[in-house]
Write an enzyme that holds these catalytic residues in place. Sequence first.
Site, short mmCIF file in Angstrom:
data_model
loop_
_atom_site.label_atom_id
_atom_site.label_comp_id
_atom_site.label_asym_id
_atom_site.label_seq_id
_atom_site.Cartn_x
_atom_site.Cartn_y
_atom_site.Cartn_z
N PHE A 219 21.21 -0.26 -34.57
CA PHE A 219 20.29 0.76 -34.07
C PHE A 219 21.12 1.85 -33.38
CE2 PHE A 219 18.23 -3.42 -33.72
CZ PHE A 219 17.09 -3.25 -34.51
N ASP A 240 21.81 2.16 -38.96
CA ASP A 240 20.54 2.78 -38.59
C ASP A 240 19.71 2.94 -39.85
OD1 ASP A 240 19.66 4.44 -35.80
OD2 ASP A 240 18.50 4.90 -37.60
N SER A 241 18.38 2.85 -39.70
CA SER A 241 17.51 2.95 -40.87
C SER A 241 17.21 4.40 -41.25
CB SER A 241 16.20 2.20 -40.62
OG SER A 241 15.59 2.71 -39.45
N ASN A 267 18.14 -1.48 -42.73
CA ASN A 267 17.21 -2.09 -41.79
C ASN A 267 17.97 -3.22 -41.09
OD1 ASN A 267 15.34 -3.84 -40.59
ND2 ASN A 267 13.74 -3.22 -42.02
N ASP A 288 20.55 -2.11 -29.75
CA ASP A 288 19.78 -1.15 -28.94
C ASP A 288 18.57 -0.66 -29.74
OD1 ASP A 288 18.96 0.64 -27.02
OD2 ASP A 288 20.38 2.21 -27.61
N CYS A 328 14.22 -1.35 -24.38
CA CYS A 328 13.68 -0.21 -23.63
C CYS A 328 12.16 -0.24 -23.57
CB CYS A 328 14.18 1.10 -24.22
SG CYS A 328 13.75 1.34 -25.94
N1 SAH Z 1 21.85 3.27 -29.59
C1 SAH Z 1 21.46 4.66 -29.62
C2 SAH Z 1 19.97 4.87 -29.49
C3 SAH Z 1 19.16 4.06 -30.47
S1 SAH Z 1 17.49 4.59 -30.68
C4 SAH Z 1 22.22 5.41 -28.56
O1 SAH Z 1 22.78 4.79 -27.65
O2 SAH Z 1 22.27 6.64 -28.62
C5 SAH Z 1 16.91 3.49 -31.88
C6 SAH Z 1 17.36 3.78 -33.29
O3 SAH Z 1 16.94 2.67 -34.09
C7 SAH Z 1 16.78 5.02 -33.94
O4 SAH Z 1 17.84 5.86 -34.36
C8 SAH Z 1 16.00 4.50 -35.17
O5 SAH Z 1 16.19 5.31 -36.34
C9 SAH Z 1 16.63 3.16 -35.39
N2 SAH Z 1 15.79 2.12 -36.01
C10 SAH Z 1 14.49 1.82 -35.77
N3 SAH Z 1 14.12 0.71 -36.46
C11 SAH Z 1 15.20 0.31 -37.17
C12 SAH Z 1 15.47 -0.77 -38.06
N4 SAH Z 1 14.52 -1.69 -38.34
N5 SAH Z 1 16.70 -0.88 -38.60
C13 SAH Z 1 17.66 0.02 -38.29
N6 SAH Z 1 17.47 1.04 -37.45
C14 SAH Z 1 16.27 1.20 -36.90
#
Ligand code: SAH
Length: 385
Positions: A219, A240-241, A267, A288, A328
């Site tokens: 993420f 990231d997705s 994913n 995250d 969060c």
């Molecule tokens: N870690 C980052 C913030 C993450 S925000 C930082 O510190 O700046 C959460 C992210 O998760 C978003 O970019 C969103 O696109 C991604 N996301 C949401 N669901 C997801 C999934 N199932 N698989 C991969 N990424 C995902």
Amino acid sequence: MSARGAERLRLGHPWIYRSDIRSSDAEPGDLVRIASERGRPIGTGMWSSTSQISLRVLALDDVADERGFFAERLRAALAFRETLGIDATAWRLINAEGDRLPGLIVDVYGEGAGRVAVIQTLTQGMDRRIELLTGVLVDLLSPAGVLARNDPRVRRLEGLPELVTVVRGEVPETVEVREGPIGYVVNLREGQKTGLFLDQRENHAAAAGYARGRGLDAFSYHGGFALRLAGGCDSVLALDSSAPAVAQIAANARHNGLANIEAREANVFDELRELEIARVRFDTIVLDPPAFAKNKASVARAAAGYKEINLRALKLLNPGGVLVTCSCSSNVDETMFYDILIDAAADARVAVSLVDKRAQARDHPILLAAPETHYLKCFVLRKLG
Ligand code: SAH
């Protein structure tokens, strides 16, 4: 106001619910005097005509001079930020309840004459005063421009439209900022939140301290953790997705001259399973995810999601490896997150030590009396051999 409402207010909680209001003739966004059932004055709040939270308390006494009042609150917030030694040119000036300004967020991007303030007015009261607040901000910071990122969905609860507008000066397409040693090019109009996840700044730096071997940032968004892990790890896989997010991670890696980051569109739920099957193992992992529990009704499903990714991450970790794991969701409190992690470790059949327990960065203060404002949990775990 009811006795129950008065008691909440006495304990310092700034929200008063519709069911605790005895009578009111206020208009949307009015600054109102709050009185007990016997008519004793007990504070000043902002009225919302649509939200279940009818009143947000601003002060325990009268507010006579509105502009002077807001100027003083903003000045105090800035003075506090200046004591923090923030090693970044993107930071939060106003964090709503945590700065006794419920409904108002202000982030600052850039330096000197080029800096831009991004404002969010999330309640009727703050929205009605956006001109006044912008004026105060301009006096305080002399920014090149002020952007209103008023597109969060929560504005619907206040009957407010979702829009993004320049409310003062010039706001460029992108702004260059620095977080610790890492440079970012940020699109303030389109990025998530106000452009970056500023609340994770101190956790990015903390994670860098554990980075070694093979790293995984799940993420990743624009690579907030991955770019910091890259300094200490041999290689980092960022997941990231979102395709634009993945492209941005790669661009940010290039921009910072970091060649050991691979950004992959995936994913996380599926990818963690596939990495396990492929017997790939890591020494440093960050999780995250976005808020899985957006409301109380989704807490059980969210807990299952948090458990799943943490269980899989613990399996992917080499003994002695470190997992930096975040949530969060304000609806999943620290105790509940703790229990989820105990459960995940038990199912993964691993012993885990708790190395550090962290929260949102200090320029996103938590209001002690309002546990809801402690939304970000960040635990550093170590898998024991
Ligand atoms: N870690 C980052 C913030 C993450 S925000 C930082 O510190 O700046 C959460 C992210 O998760 C978003 O970019 C969103 O696109 C991604 N996301 C949401 N669901 C997801 C999934 N199932 N698989 C991969 N990424 C995902």
